[in-house]
Design a protein around this motif. Structure first.
Motif, PDB file in Angstrom:
ATOM      1  N   LEU A 105       0.840  -1.196   0.000  1.00 16.03           N
ATOM      2  CA  LEU A 105       0.000   0.000   0.000  1.00 16.03           C
ATOM      3  C   LEU A 105       0.874   1.244   0.000  1.00 16.03           C
ATOM      4  O   LEU A 105       1.754   1.391   0.853  1.00 16.03           O
ATOM      5  CB  LEU A 105      -0.916   0.007   1.223  1.00 16.03           C
ATOM      6  CG  LEU A 105      -2.093  -0.971   1.165  1.00 16.03           C
ATOM      7  CD1 LEU A 105      -2.727  -1.115   2.532  1.00 16.03           C
ATOM      8  CD2 LEU A 105      -3.130  -0.494   0.165  1.00 16.03           C
ATOM      9  N   ASN A 112      -3.823   8.769   3.425  1.00 18.21           N
ATOM     10  CA  ASN A 112      -3.707   7.356   3.754  1.00 18.21           C
ATOM     11  C   ASN A 112      -4.175   6.512   2.573  1.00 18.21           C
ATOM     12  O   ASN A 112      -5.244   6.768   2.010  1.00 18.21           O
ATOM     13  CB  ASN A 112      -4.546   7.022   4.988  1.00 18.21           C
ATOM     14  CG  ASN A 112      -3.943   7.582   6.263  1.00 18.21           C
ATOM     15  OD1 ASN A 112      -2.728   7.705   6.383  1.00 18.21           O
ATOM     16  ND2 ASN A 112      -4.785   7.935   7.213  1.00 18.21           N
ATOM     17  N   GLU A 114      -5.738   3.452   0.295  1.00 17.63           N
ATOM     18  CA  GLU A 114      -6.893   2.582   0.423  1.00 17.63           C
ATOM     19  C   GLU A 114      -6.728   1.372  -0.492  1.00 17.63           C
ATOM     20  O   GLU A 114      -5.989   1.409  -1.475  1.00 17.63           O
ATOM     21  CB  GLU A 114      -8.185   3.325   0.064  1.00 17.63           C
ATOM     22  CG  GLU A 114      -8.506   4.491   0.983  1.00 17.63           C
ATOM     23  CD  GLU A 114      -9.802   5.202   0.603  1.00 17.63           C
ATOM     24  OE1 GLU A 114     -10.543   4.668  -0.249  1.00 17.63           O
ATOM     25  OE2 GLU A 114     -10.066   6.288   1.148  1.00 17.63           O
ATOM     26  N   VAL A 135     -10.290  -1.275   2.639  1.00 20.91           N
ATOM     27  CA  VAL A 135      -9.348  -0.953   3.708  1.00 20.91           C
ATOM     28  C   VAL A 135      -9.095   0.547   3.731  1.00 20.91           C
ATOM     29  O   VAL A 135      -8.698   1.135   2.713  1.00 20.91           O
ATOM     30  CB  VAL A 135      -8.006  -1.688   3.497  1.00 20.91           C
ATOM     31  CG1 VAL A 135      -6.991  -1.269   4.552  1.00 20.91           C
ATOM     32  CG2 VAL A 135      -8.216  -3.194   3.508  1.00 20.91           C
ATOM     33  N   THR A 137      -6.533   2.576   5.613  1.00 22.61           N
ATOM     34  CA  THR A 137      -5.378   2.382   6.490  1.00 22.61           C
ATOM     35  C   THR A 137      -5.374   3.406   7.619  1.00 22.61           C
ATOM     36  O   THR A 137      -5.821   4.540   7.463  1.00 22.61           O
ATOM     37  CB  THR A 137      -4.059   2.478   5.705  1.00 22.61           C
ATOM     38  OG1 THR A 137      -4.035   3.700   4.970  1.00 22.61           O
ATOM     39  CG2 THR A 137      -3.913   1.313   4.748  1.00 22.61           C
ATOM     40  N   ASN A 138      -4.861   2.952   8.758  1.00 26.63           N
ATOM     41  CA  ASN A 138      -4.819   3.764   9.981  1.00 26.63           C
ATOM     42  C   ASN A 138      -6.212   4.131  10.474  1.00 26.63           C
ATOM     43  O   ASN A 138      -6.384   5.112  11.202  1.00 26.63           O
ATOM     44  CB  ASN A 138      -3.998   5.046   9.775  1.00 26.63           C
ATOM     45  CG  ASN A 138      -2.559   4.760   9.425  1.00 26.63           C
ATOM     46  OD1 ASN A 138      -1.954   3.838   9.974  1.00 26.63           O
ATOM     47  ND2 ASN A 138      -1.998   5.527   8.504  1.00 26.63           N
ATOM     48  N   ASP A 160      -6.883  -2.393  11.895  1.00 26.62           N
ATOM     49  CA  ASP A 160      -6.317  -2.335  10.548  1.00 26.62           C
ATOM     50  C   ASP A 160      -4.895  -2.887  10.564  1.00 26.62           C
ATOM     51  O   ASP A 160      -3.969  -2.209  11.001  1.00 26.62           O
ATOM     52  CB  ASP A 160      -6.336  -0.883  10.060  1.00 26.62           C
ATOM     53  CG  ASP A 160      -5.570  -0.701   8.763  1.00 26.62           C
ATOM     54  OD1 ASP A 160      -5.409  -1.693   8.037  1.00 26.62           O
ATOM     55  OD2 ASP A 160      -5.139   0.423   8.500  1.00 26.62           O
ATOM     56  N   PHE A 162      -3.061  -3.401   8.042  1.00 25.20           N
ATOM     57  CA  PHE A 162      -2.322  -2.956   6.862  1.00 25.20           C
ATOM     58  C   PHE A 162      -1.516  -1.706   7.193  1.00 25.20           C
ATOM     59  O   PHE A 162      -2.039  -0.743   7.753  1.00 25.20           O
ATOM     60  CB  PHE A 162      -3.283  -2.655   5.710  1.00 25.20           C
ATOM     61  CG  PHE A 162      -4.072  -3.844   5.253  1.00 25.20           C
ATOM     62  CD1 PHE A 162      -3.621  -4.643   4.223  1.00 25.20           C
ATOM     63  CD2 PHE A 162      -5.278  -4.164   5.865  1.00 25.20           C
ATOM     64  CE1 PHE A 162      -4.356  -5.741   3.795  1.00 25.20           C
ATOM     65  CE2 PHE A 162      -6.020  -5.257   5.451  1.00 25.20           C
ATOM     66  CZ  PHE A 162      -5.554  -6.047   4.416  1.00 25.20           C
ATOM     67  N   MET A 163      -0.245  -1.709   6.812  1.00 24.15           N
ATOM     68  CA  MET A 163       0.648  -0.594   7.091  1.00 24.15           C
ATOM     69  C   MET A 163       1.131   0.021   5.782  1.00 24.15           C
ATOM     70  O   MET A 163       1.682  -0.686   4.929  1.00 24.15           O
ATOM     71  CB  MET A 163       1.850  -1.064   7.913  1.00 24.15           C
ATOM     72  CG  MET A 163       1.486  -1.617   9.278  1.00 24.15           C
ATOM     73  SD  MET A 163       0.838  -0.341  10.375  1.00 24.15           S
ATOM     74  CE  MET A 163       2.304   0.658  10.607  1.00 24.15           C
ATOM     75  N   PRO A 164       0.924   1.336   5.594  1.00 21.17           N
ATOM     76  CA  PRO A 164       1.435   1.985   4.378  1.00 21.17           C
ATOM     77  C   PRO A 164       2.930   1.752   4.217  1.00 21.17           C
ATOM     78  O   PRO A 164       3.701   1.867   5.173  1.00 21.17           O
ATOM     79  CB  PRO A 164       1.133   3.468   4.626  1.00 21.17           C
ATOM     80  CG  PRO A 164      -0.019   3.471   5.581  1.00 21.17           C
ATOM     81  CD  PRO A 164       0.206   2.281   6.473  1.00 21.17           C
TER      82      PRO A 164
END
Length: 217
Positions: A105, A112, A114, A135, A137-138, A160, A162-164
């Motif tokens: 991502l 952020n 998506e 999603v 993120t954050n 979440d 998922f980490m950028p």
């Protein structure tokens, strides 16, 4: 990566087309390593042009491009292939069917990123969506379905994983009564079936994502 942003406009009443070619030279008859042609409201054709002739054609009878609407198209060059985004492929669901998506991502303009994964009943933009997975993120993950022209009751997960900027592995396992979702090999959530499995014909993946692979089993 190549990122293309634009707007497809009709001319003289005909459906607009878009062509992207990765060529070996500037001459008109140069080889084309990757030919990507969009026929709006119809299909996407991929091919290569070698030694004066077109090779075996690959067709996707789905089209995420809408005349008059802005688009963002990205090509990621991998070791063995080119990967376009947004990504679509035909699917036929059954109990035990799995989708595995791997990627990264990426933030754009400081926002952020998506990620959206849709299990759709057709290729049309207004097709029903049996399972919509988005999603933020954050923030959170939203799940829903789109039926008969309207969104249904939304389910939210205020967590979440998922980490950028970090790679992820996302898997969807089709069970008898639900979709089971795994993120980075950890069970994450479930979503009960709202439409018959047999009605799902198309998988769509889009968002601020560099896709490295999309596999079905």
């Amino acid at each position: 990566m190549v990122k293309i942003m634009g707007n497809l406009e009709s001319s003289c009443g005909k459906n607009p087309e878009l062509v992207v070619d990765f060529c070996t030279g500037i001459e008109e008859d140069s080889d084309i390593a990757f030919h990507f042609r969009v026929y709006t409201n119809s299909m996407v054709v991929m091919n290569s042009f070698q030694k004066g002739g077109w090779q075996e054609e690959k067709r996707m009878f789905s089209d995420p491009f809408m005349p008059g609407q802005p688009f963002e198209l990205r090509f990621l060059v991998l070791e063995n292939e080119y990967k376009p985004n947004p990504y679509q492929q035909s699917v036929s669901l059954a109990v035990g069917f799995m989708v595995k998506i791997m990627g990264n991502l990426e933030s754009s303009c400081g926002k952020n990123p998506e990620l959206v994964v849709d299990f759709c009943t057709g290729i049309e933009e207004d097709s029903d969506i049996a399972f919509h997975f988005r999603v933020y993120t954050n923030s959170m993950v939203v799940m829903n379905s789109f039926q008969k022209g309207g969104w249904q009751e939304e389910k939210r997960m205020f967590s979440d994983p998922f980490m950028p900027g970090q790679p992820f592995e996302l898997r969807f396992l089709v069970l008898e009564n639900e979709y089971k979702v795994f993120v980075n090999n950890e069970s994450f959530c479930q979503f009960a079936h709202r439409l018959p499995l047999q009605s799902v014909k198309m998988l769509k993946v889009k968002g601020d994502t560099v896709l490295t692979s999309v596999d079905t089993f």
